[in-house]
Design a protein around this motif. Sequence first.
Motif, mmCIF file in Angstrom:
data_model
loop_
_atom_site.group_PDB
_atom_site.id
_atom_site.type_symbol
_atom_site.label_atom_id
_atom_site.label_comp_id
_atom_site.label_asym_id
_atom_site.label_seq_id
_atom_site.Cartn_x
_atom_site.Cartn_y
_atom_site.Cartn_z
ATOM 1 N N GLY A 279 63.280 -10.619 -25.552
ATOM 2 C CA GLY A 279 64.370 -10.282 -26.451
ATOM 3 C C GLY A 279 64.394 -11.152 -27.693
ATOM 4 O O GLY A 279 64.662 -10.665 -28.802
ATOM 5 N N TYR B 51 74.722 -2.349 -30.400
ATOM 6 C CA TYR B 51 75.159 -3.685 -29.976
ATOM 7 C C TYR B 51 76.510 -3.633 -29.282
ATOM 8 O O TYR B 51 76.790 -4.438 -28.380
ATOM 9 C CB TYR B 51 75.215 -4.594 -31.200
ATOM 10 N N PRO C 226 78.569 -1.899 -23.942
ATOM 11 C CA PRO C 226 78.554 -2.929 -22.876
ATOM 12 C C PRO C 226 77.245 -2.860 -22.097
ATOM 13 O O PRO C 226 76.835 -1.794 -21.633
ATOM 14 C CB PRO C 226 79.752 -2.534 -21.990
ATOM 15 N N LYS C 227 76.592 -3.984 -21.978
ATOM 16 C CA LYS C 227 75.266 -3.982 -21.355
ATOM 17 C C LYS C 227 75.326 -3.623 -19.880
ATOM 18 O O LYS C 227 74.351 -3.104 -19.321
ATOM 19 C CB LYS C 227 74.613 -5.354 -21.555
ATOM 20 N N LEU D 212 74.499 -0.125 -19.220
ATOM 21 C CA LEU D 212 73.096 0.267 -19.285
ATOM 22 C C LEU D 212 72.380 0.093 -17.961
ATOM 23 O O LEU D 212 71.295 0.664 -17.769
ATOM 24 C CB LEU D 212 72.368 -0.550 -20.362
ATOM 25 N N ALA D 213 72.945 -0.702 -17.055
ATOM 26 C CA ALA D 213 72.266 -0.996 -15.793
ATOM 27 C C ALA D 213 71.946 0.262 -14.985
ATOM 28 O O ALA D 213 70.793 0.419 -14.536
ATOM 29 C CB ALA D 213 73.099 -1.984 -14.976
ATOM 30 N N LYS E 169 65.551 -5.891 -14.414
ATOM 31 C CA LYS E 169 66.371 -7.052 -14.764
ATOM 32 C C LYS E 169 65.843 -7.746 -16.025
ATOM 33 O O LYS E 169 66.617 -8.212 -16.865
ATOM 34 C CB LYS E 169 66.416 -8.054 -13.617
ATOM 35 N N LEU F 48 66.868 -5.622 -19.001
ATOM 36 C CA LEU F 48 68.304 -5.708 -19.248
ATOM 37 C C LEU F 48 68.657 -7.040 -19.910
ATOM 38 O O LEU F 48 69.474 -7.090 -20.847
ATOM 39 C CB LEU F 48 69.061 -5.552 -17.932
ATOM 40 N N VAL G 224 67.369 -6.841 -23.622
ATOM 41 C CA VAL G 224 68.244 -6.061 -24.504
ATOM 42 C C VAL G 224 69.486 -6.871 -24.869
ATOM 43 O O VAL G 224 69.958 -6.844 -26.018
ATOM 44 C CB VAL G 224 68.637 -4.731 -23.826
ATOM 45 N N THR G 225 70.020 -7.600 -23.893
ATOM 46 C CA THR G 225 71.206 -8.413 -24.147
ATOM 47 C C THR G 225 70.923 -9.502 -25.178
ATOM 48 O O THR G 225 71.744 -9.793 -26.054
ATOM 49 C CB THR G 225 71.700 -9.051 -22.836
ATOM 50 N N TYR H 90 73.676 -15.228 -22.290
ATOM 51 C CA TYR H 90 73.606 -13.777 -22.197
ATOM 52 C C TYR H 90 72.338 -13.315 -21.477
ATOM 53 O O TYR H 90 72.319 -12.244 -20.864
ATOM 54 C CB TYR H 90 73.698 -13.158 -23.587
ATOM 55 N N GLY I 298 72.564 -10.854 -18.337
ATOM 56 C CA GLY I 298 71.793 -9.621 -18.178
ATOM 57 C C GLY I 298 71.033 -9.589 -16.865
ATOM 58 O O GLY I 298 71.039 -8.571 -16.156
#
Length: 295
Positions: free
Chosen positions: A112, A141, A144-145, A148-149, A163, A166, A169-170, A227, A231
Amino acid sequence: MSAMTESHKTDPPETGSAATGADSDTRPGTVALQRTWWERNGRTTSVWAARLLLITGIVAVWQLAAGTVFDPSFTSRPSDIWGRLVDWNADGTLWMHSWITLQEIVYGYALGSAGGAVLGFALATLPTVYRVLDPFVMALYSIPKVALAPLFIVWFGIEMDMKILLAAVTVFFLVFLNTAAGVREVDRGLIDAVRLMGGGRRDIALKVMLPASMTGMLTGLKVAIPYALIGAVIGELVASNRGLGYLISNSAATFDTAGVFATLVVLSVIAAILNFLVGLVDHRVSRWKPAEAQA
């Protein structure tokens, strides 16, 4: 007359030497060579002593209040948390789950951060393109992440890849936005000066914008550390049978508050170590700054 001439010749060097010494003593940013240990390390020692005292006080109050002020079945005790860590260390549970989560955090953070830094710098150097994409970036942005899970589970399954992505992306958006902000806030006078000296777009990008963007990028790297943990742990909480997120979920399901707090302690230690490493990088990159700016 000869004596007066000799006196006149020998006086100026002494005066000049004294003036030079006075200038070196009063010049801004100079530090006396002869300093005591406390003068060199007193401030740092005081800060760490205050931190240790604060932690000790919190732990002591927590230990004494558990069972008298509040129910320890909801908050556990520091002694119980320590006992759980010792037990997990003895049977290998702690290291196995910590290693899995650490890999997810580090890989996700690296992926990321790299993507955010490169794209943030590239797009910010193209003002028109950045203005076109800015509302779309902010819209993504704002999602909420944790939402996305489930989608990532459908796309990538429940293995480690989900994981990592995720967490990536965060982290991506935080590094992207801070890097882009650093580039966009470059002093226009510096850019004009490079152009007056015959510099092209490449010179402006590498010699002006890139150094100027480092402050924003490093800020994004620092902010993104927790973060990355969030994630990775969210992915483990949603669907996993390994990792620290799984330990939290399993401990909560069995009402083992000591296990939940023990896992949170481990996550805090991992975050502190990663933050320390990023701080070292920041210190080396920021050596060109004045001492006041680094402080």
